[in-house]
Design an enzyme around this catalytic site. Structure first.
Site, PDB file in Angstrom:
ATOM      1  N   SER A   1     -10.289  -0.208   6.824  1.00 55.25           N
ATOM      2  CA  SER A   1      -9.578  -0.142   5.542  1.00 55.25           C
ATOM      3  C   SER A   1      -8.904  -1.428   5.104  1.00 55.25           C
ATOM      4  O   SER A   1      -8.468  -1.528   3.965  1.00 55.25           O
ATOM      5  CB  SER A   1      -8.516   0.966   5.597  1.00 55.25           C
ATOM      6  OG  SER A   1      -9.123   2.225   5.544  1.00 55.25           O
TER       7      SER A   1
ATOM      8  N   LYS B   1       0.845  -1.202   0.000  1.00 55.86           N
ATOM      9  CA  LYS B   1       0.000   0.000   0.000  1.00 55.86           C
ATOM     10  C   LYS B   1       0.880   1.252   0.000  1.00 55.86           C
ATOM     11  O   LYS B   1       1.855   1.316   0.761  1.00 55.86           O
ATOM     12  CB  LYS B   1      -0.912  -0.023   1.232  1.00 55.86           C
ATOM     13  CG  LYS B   1      -1.924   1.106   1.290  1.00 55.86           C
ATOM     14  CD  LYS B   1      -2.846   0.929   2.499  1.00 55.86           C
ATOM     15  CE  LYS B   1      -3.905   2.006   2.565  1.00 55.86           C
ATOM     16  NZ  LYS B   1      -4.829   1.796   3.713  1.00 55.86           N
TER      17      LYS B   1
ATOM     18  N   SER C   1      -9.388   2.138   2.666  1.00 53.77           N
ATOM     19  CA  SER C   1      -8.400   2.850   1.891  1.00 53.77           C
ATOM     20  C   SER C   1      -7.375   1.942   1.223  1.00 53.77           C
ATOM     21  O   SER C   1      -6.655   2.391   0.350  1.00 53.77           O
ATOM     22  CB  SER C   1      -7.673   3.841   2.788  1.00 53.77           C
ATOM     23  OG  SER C   1      -7.016   3.168   3.840  1.00 53.77           O
TER      24      SER C   1
END
Lengths: 442, 442
Positions: free
Chosen positions: B173, B78, B149
């Site tokens: 997330s 990420k 996210s």
């Protein structure tokens, strides 16, 4: 005119704002001071004078109306905090001579955006996680440690090589060097300043610390970092007369040496003389458990934090850190969780106790800085407050048996950082004037 | 032979260990898959195929006896996690097209030291702190969000573009994209994996999350990251027959859509059929406060975390983040502290409740992934568990009204991560086989 290197941040800022001091001349004065003293104090892990001067000249080019609230103010950065243009080596053989990481820790972004002049990186113990000291020395006596793990930050501010420095505290790493170097040191409430980009040891305890030679300077930083209490702090100085001041020895008191004991008596005497109502505060018995809980939390969290570097290069890692990864003490998750929950339970209890007083005073360190550089000293008096996550301010002014500095800590309820500074400014005036410490340096 | 890109990490590893698959061929297969699908799924914020192949060839040169436990396994990262050789842009206009930071986040150090093949950086919402989505799409329906996210991490693993991916979770997330993309997602106990080098939003909630397409892969990662419960997990599979399983709707249940409700019924039916003793668990009323406490903690901590970038370039920062710095909701420190203390008080209460069961199941998300890319979905079902800091495992297998994936979450007491994986492996076998989700992709 006084040499610029001797100025506090607030004093230098005032001269710069009046156009009476350029950032370049300020930087030159500091660099000359460093050049004169570095072979003794050895506070810097990284310092590039040419780069400092180039930054200073750039800052001088900024038109007055665009200057930040810290315009040109010199800052030393503990070498566990990422700086985009300077290496971050953590005093670790794994990262020694590494490149500049091209990324700034969050507090560095804030400082740069406020116009600060980042001078260089200051020495630390390995990953700010051990008590093995060196090479930095105490500016007041080079045979003694400046404390740690924020060794270089404490020593550099104490030795007038920089106005402001950043440290960190996981047990007593900001407050203890504050005491040993006769400077103000603020460990704010946990979470009040971002820790992004700082080496991680304990998520529960690691806190950015701030060093300066005046409370005004810490107030300036508190504005930059937007520290804010619920209750606004009055503009007028804190009235010591009539103030309700508690002296809290804590269960660690039997460790106190003669210097700390003398400072303790002297502080009470001075505050009483100034009209304060001084009383002794004894905490509920459960607070004694915090020492063990703090150790458990660090052991459990270090186990996680040091894993990567352990896998990468165990042979280059301090044995105490490798031991934590290997959990050689066989700490159970149950004990770790009970330690978390015990401290969490006591935080609001402390806040309520502290709120009954205008100020609570507690020792900063066992005594004067001990002789020798091999160990940075005992953090026992600080670790309780660190894991309670409360604001702590080291106030200098006292002297030990060898004439070396001793400070006392003002502690408050969580998120009363500005209140602590407000009271600390009033107490600091008294302690610095009458506490007995005589600066022998220079 | 199945195309290597379709293999789980454990499967690929087994072939590599037998010498039947080189890292280079594995990487080529993944890169071909990415090339084929990237224009639809858009999961990558940074990917350099040549660099991936160069790393793969280097890994192939390592003699078998020196290979790590993740030798050659593909990992997507990420883009809020620092990687020394790839930029970290946080989906922020402040950091777009920035340089590689030359420093690895702690979990990346661990993965590299274990032989992982770091493929590239996956998309995120801005600083993993907002719910504004795009450009990534859901691999099962490109008109829908993959969640966030950790958008790209969830989508890339769900789309067989990478075996493993790292996400983060501050509210929902990691778990929500797990549910939306039909993959396993583990949010471990807070503190079990180092967060050093990750973007910081909430110190209390931010947790590294792990994605994979099998529980075996998560178990492999749990060994690499040295997750450890106090009680060893039996080698034998968890016996569903006779297991005491609680279904905990929580106070958020009125938000559940038809897909989640149907999965809820189906899961109970399947577990009962397998011989489990299923019961409903109602939490004490005080747990309802956690939703507000979570919001307060994020507001209070975001205020600190985003300050640097706010001062640096407020105009380039999402308004919701600027609002947090400005504390537009006028959150008091008192409310922030009460929220900390309330959650802290309930953590051991939850641990005790959860310890009465072999497993507790709770919803992962409101429903299937919603249509549209502008929003990444509602984290309401997750935020409570995040701030309780407990292990959460999304188990895929169910389908919503549109045939899109829905998962359920297995939650445990703190530091029972391995137990949760052990149970999750047994439940996952059942849910994947009989839950009703049919993979329409490919």
């Amino acid at each position: 005119m006084v040499e610029p290197y001797r100025l506090t941040a607030s004093q230098a800022l005032a001269l710069m704002q009046k156009g009476e001091l350029s950032v370049e001349d300020y930087a030159k004065s500091l660099l000359a001071r460093i050049k004169e003293r570095d072979h003794v104090v050895k506070a810097w892990a990284y310092l590039d004078p040419e780069f400092v001067l180039a930054q200073a000249r750039d800052l001088d080019q900024i038109p007055p109306e665009k200057r930040g609230p810290l315009h040109g103010i010199s800052v030393g950065v503990k070498d566990v905090i990422l700086t985009k243009d300077m290496p971050t080596c953590h005093n670790s053989d794994i990262y020694r001579n590494g490149p500049a990481p091209l990324v700034d820790a969050a507090p560095i972004i804030t400082l740069r955006a406020s116009g600060a002049l980042i001078m260089g990186k200051t020495t630390t113990t390995e990953f700010a996680a051990v008590v093995d000291g060196g090479p930095s020395t105490n500016p007041h006596d080079s045979t003694r440690t400046p404390g740690g793990s924020s060794s270089g930050s404490g020593a550099a501010v104490g030795d007038y090589q920089v106005a402001i420095a950043l440290g960190t505290q996981t047990a007593g790493s900001t407050i203890r060097p504050g005491s040993f170097n006769s400077i103000y040191a603020l460990k704010p409430t946990w979470g009040a300043i971002s820790r992004e980009g700082l080496a991680q040891y304990s998520m529960t305890c690691d806190t950015l610390g701030l060093y300066a030679r005046s409370v005004e300077d810490l107030e300036l930083l508190s504005k930059v970092f937007k520290l804010e209490d619920d209750e606004p702090v009055p503009a007028a100085p804190f009235p010591v007369k009539g103030a309700k001041v508690a002296f809290c020895k804590t269960h660690v008191w039997p460790k106190a040496g003669p210097g700390t004991k003398a400072a303790w008596e002297k502080a009470q005497e001075l505050l009483k003389k100034a009209g304060a109502n001084v009383e002794e505060l004894e905490l509920p018995a459960e607070f004694e458990k915090i020492t063990e809980w703090h150790a458990n939390v660090l052991a459990g969290e270090g186990r996680t934090s040091f894993l990567g570097n352990y896998l990468l290069a165990k042979d280059k890692l301090n044995k105490s850190m490798a031991d934590q990864v290997e959990n050689t003490t066989k700490l159970s998750r149950k004990a770790q969780l009970e330690s978390y929950d015990g401290c969490a339970r006591l935080r609001p209890v402390w806040d309520e106790i502290a709120s009954k007083y205008d100020a609570v005073i507690t020792p900063s360190a066992v005594d004067e800085a001990p002789v020798g550089l091999a160990r940075t000293g005992d953090p026992s008096f600080c670790s309780m407050w660190t894991i309670l996550q409360v604001p702590c301010l080291n106030i200098p002014g006292f002297a030990g048996e060898n004439g070396l500095p001793i400070g006392l800590t003002l502690v408050g309820p969580r998120y009363h950082d500005l209140h602590v500074l407000h009271v600390g400014k009033a107490f600091g005036k008294i302690f610095e004037a009458e506490g007995g410490f005589q600066l022998k340096l220079f």
